[in-house]
Design a protein around this motif. Structure first.
Motif, PDB file in Angstrom:
ATOM      1  N   PHE A 192      41.975 -70.568  29.343  1.00  0.00           N
ATOM      2  CA  PHE A 192      40.607 -70.078  29.270  1.00  0.00           C
ATOM      3  C   PHE A 192      39.634 -71.121  29.822  1.00  0.00           C
ATOM      4  N   MET A 193      39.765 -72.363  29.354  1.00  0.00           N
ATOM      5  CA  MET A 193      38.811 -73.404  29.761  1.00  0.00           C
ATOM      6  C   MET A 193      38.918 -73.710  31.253  1.00  0.00           C
ATOM      7  N   GLU A 194      40.118 -73.618  31.808  1.00  0.00           N
ATOM      8  CA  GLU A 194      40.272 -73.804  33.247  1.00  0.00           C
ATOM      9  C   GLU A 194      39.500 -72.716  34.002  1.00  0.00           C
ATOM     10  N   MET A 195      39.639 -71.472  33.551  1.00  0.00           N
ATOM     11  CA  MET A 195      38.905 -70.376  34.187  1.00  0.00           C
ATOM     12  C   MET A 195      37.406 -70.505  33.935  1.00  0.00           C
ATOM     13  N   TRP A 196      37.023 -70.884  32.728  1.00  0.00           N
ATOM     14  CA  TRP A 196      35.624 -71.005  32.340  1.00  0.00           C
ATOM     15  C   TRP A 196      34.898 -72.035  33.207  1.00  0.00           C
ATOM     16  N   GLU A 197      35.539 -73.171  33.419  1.00  0.00           N
ATOM     17  CA  GLU A 197      34.903 -74.260  34.172  1.00  0.00           C
ATOM     18  C   GLU A 197      34.604 -73.871  35.620  1.00  0.00           C
ATOM     19  N   SER A 198      35.414 -72.986  36.192  1.00  0.00           N
ATOM     20  CA  SER A 198      35.174 -72.588  37.579  1.00  0.00           C
ATOM     21  C   SER A 198      34.319 -71.320  37.688  1.00  0.00           C
ATOM     22  N   SER A 199      33.980 -70.738  36.568  1.00  0.00           N
ATOM     23  CA  SER A 199      33.189 -69.504  36.551  1.00  0.00           C
ATOM     24  C   SER A 199      31.730 -69.824  36.282  1.00  0.00           C
ATOM     25  N   LEU A 200      30.872 -68.865  36.621  1.00  0.00           N
ATOM     26  CA  LEU A 200      29.434 -69.065  36.442  1.00  0.00           C
ATOM     27  C   LEU A 200      28.829 -67.893  35.666  1.00  0.00           C
ATOM     28  N   ARG A 259      30.584 -70.181  18.050  1.00  0.00           N
ATOM     29  CA  ARG A 259      30.441 -69.869  19.466  1.00  0.00           C
ATOM     30  C   ARG A 259      31.411 -68.767  19.869  1.00  0.00           C
ATOM     31  N   ILE A 260      30.917 -67.894  20.727  1.00  0.00           N
ATOM     32  CA  ILE A 260      31.742 -66.868  21.352  1.00  0.00           C
ATOM     33  C   ILE A 260      31.611 -67.068  22.859  1.00  0.00           C
ATOM     34  N   TYR A 261      32.747 -67.241  23.513  1.00  0.00           N
ATOM     35  CA  TYR A 261      32.782 -67.390  24.960  1.00  0.00           C
ATOM     36  C   TYR A 261      33.552 -66.209  25.532  1.00  0.00           C
ATOM     37  N   ILE A 262      32.954 -65.536  26.504  1.00  0.00           N
ATOM     38  CA  ILE A 262      33.537 -64.320  27.072  1.00  0.00           C
ATOM     39  C   ILE A 262      33.660 -64.474  28.582  1.00  0.00           C
ATOM     40  N   LEU A 263      34.853 -64.194  29.086  1.00  0.00           N
ATOM     41  CA  LEU A 263      35.102 -64.165  30.524  1.00  0.00           C
ATOM     42  C   LEU A 263      35.463 -62.748  30.931  1.00  0.00           C
ATOM     43  N   ILE A 264      34.745 -62.223  31.924  1.00  0.00           N
ATOM     44  CA  ILE A 264      35.063 -60.891  32.440  1.00  0.00           C
ATOM     45  C   ILE A 264      35.344 -60.997  33.931  1.00  0.00           C
ATOM     46  N   ARG A 265      36.125 -60.073  34.434  1.00  0.00           N
ATOM     47  CA  ARG A 265      36.470 -60.077  35.849  1.00  0.00           C
ATOM     48  C   ARG A 265      35.614 -59.114  36.652  1.00  0.00           C
ATOM     49  N   ASP A 266      35.216 -58.016  36.038  1.00  0.00           N
ATOM     50  CA  ASP A 266      34.488 -56.972  36.758  1.00  0.00           C
ATOM     51  C   ASP A 266      33.307 -56.522  35.898  1.00  0.00           C
ATOM     52  N   ASN A 267      32.103 -56.683  36.416  1.00  0.00           N
ATOM     53  CA  ASN A 267      30.915 -56.325  35.646  1.00  0.00           C
ATOM     54  C   ASN A 267      30.328 -54.966  36.034  1.00  0.00           C
ATOM     55  N   SER A 268      30.958 -54.234  36.949  1.00  0.00           N
ATOM     56  CA  SER A 268      30.357 -53.006  37.478  1.00  0.00           C
ATOM     57  C   SER A 268      30.096 -51.957  36.402  1.00  0.00           C
ATOM     58  N   ALA A 269      31.039 -51.729  35.505  1.00  0.00           N
ATOM     59  CA  ALA A 269      30.831 -50.737  34.442  1.00  0.00           C
ATOM     60  C   ALA A 269      29.741 -51.198  33.472  1.00  0.00           C
ATOM     61  N   ILE A 315      26.494 -66.937  22.075  1.00  0.00           N
ATOM     62  CA  ILE A 315      27.405 -66.083  22.839  1.00  0.00           C
ATOM     63  C   ILE A 315      27.123 -66.286  24.320  1.00  0.00           C
ATOM     64  N   GLN A 316      28.135 -66.741  25.037  1.00  0.00           N
ATOM     65  CA  GLN A 316      27.988 -66.961  26.468  1.00  0.00           C
ATOM     66  C   GLN A 316      28.990 -66.093  27.219  1.00  0.00           C
ATOM     67  N   VAL A 317      28.529 -65.545  28.332  1.00  0.00           N
ATOM     68  CA  VAL A 317      29.355 -64.653  29.149  1.00  0.00           C
ATOM     69  C   VAL A 317      29.369 -65.187  30.574  1.00  0.00           C
ATOM     70  N   ARG A 318      30.560 -65.237  31.137  1.00  0.00           N
ATOM     71  CA  ARG A 318      30.693 -65.628  32.533  1.00  0.00           C
ATOM     72  C   ARG A 318      31.584 -64.638  33.266  1.00  0.00           C
ATOM     73  N   LEU A 319      31.323 -64.532  34.548  1.00  0.00           N
ATOM     74  CA  LEU A 319      32.135 -63.718  35.450  1.00  0.00           C
ATOM     75  C   LEU A 319      33.203 -64.633  36.045  1.00  0.00           C
ATOM     76  N   MET A 320      34.466 -64.219  35.941  1.00  0.00           N
ATOM     77  CA  MET A 320      35.566 -65.040  36.456  1.00  0.00           C
ATOM     78  C   MET A 320      35.374 -65.363  37.925  1.00  0.00           C
ATOM     79  N   HIS A 321      35.718 -66.561  38.270  1.00  0.00           N
ATOM     80  CA  HIS A 321      35.704 -66.975  39.666  1.00  0.00           C
ATOM     81  C   HIS A 321      36.696 -66.119  40.443  1.00  0.00           C
TER      82      HIS A 321
END
Length: 177
Positions: free
Chosen positions: A159-167, A78-88, A107-113
């Motif tokens: 990471f998991m704390e941020m992941w759980e609140s992100s979508l 598994r690859i889990y990716i958290l990003i803050r800004d998706n504009s680029a 591979i899962q990608v989420r935008l940070m809360h």
């Protein structure tokens, strides 16, 4: 001997998850090489936190191929990716996002809360032990640590704390159509 040459030798002679080697990173070339090698050596899990999924590191043919090989290695990877800004990413596209759309079960990608809008650290954690960390995400100064389960667990907890609140980002999902 320059730092990139030393880094290449370190990855040739050492494995992520073994020993206590730590190497400083100071530029894009070193970070690019280290991130690709960590992905290549990972066995089960990869966590990535990046403000904009740094295209100079993660949108390269070599990195995306390493990620593809890793993700397809077996059904448990598994690859889990958290990003803050998706504009680029939305504006320019990104090969790693395209790969994630093709093999979304691995591979899962989420935008940070928005609560993490000020978070400014970038890191990769392979198998809870191998780490690439940049204390300031907008700078290439950092370090690669071959085996630090304590720091790996600490970063995984963050990471998991941020992941759980992100979508999942619906804008990135729309790119699949």
């Amino acid at each position: 001997m320059d730092t990139l040459t030393s880094l290449k030798e370190a990855f040739e002679n050492n494995r992520i998850g073994e020993g206590d080697l730590e190497i400083p990173l100071s530029d894009t070339a070193e970070n690019r090489y280290a991130s690709q090698q960590i992905m290549t050596q990972a066995r089960r899990s990869m966590l990535i936190v990046s403000r904009q999924l740094d295209p100079l590191l993660y949108d390269t043919e070599e990195f995306v191929q390493a990620a593809s090989d890793f993700a397809r290695r077996n059904r448990y990877t598994r690859i889990y990716i958290l990003i803050r800004d998706n504009s680029a990413i939305l504006r320019d596209g990104h090969r790693l996002i395209t790969l994630a759309q093709r093999i979304s079960s691995h591979i899962q990608v989420r935008l940070m809360h928005e609560n993490y809008g000020q978070y400014n650290q970038a890191f990769m954690v392979a198998d809870k032990r191998g780490i690439l960390i940049r204390p300031k995400a907008d700078q290439m100064t950092g370090r690669v640590i071959f085996n630090d389960p304590r720091l790996g667990s600490s970063l995984e907890e963050v990471f998991m704390e941020m992941w759980e609140s992100s979508l999942p980002d619906p804008n990135l999902r729309r790119l699949m159509i």
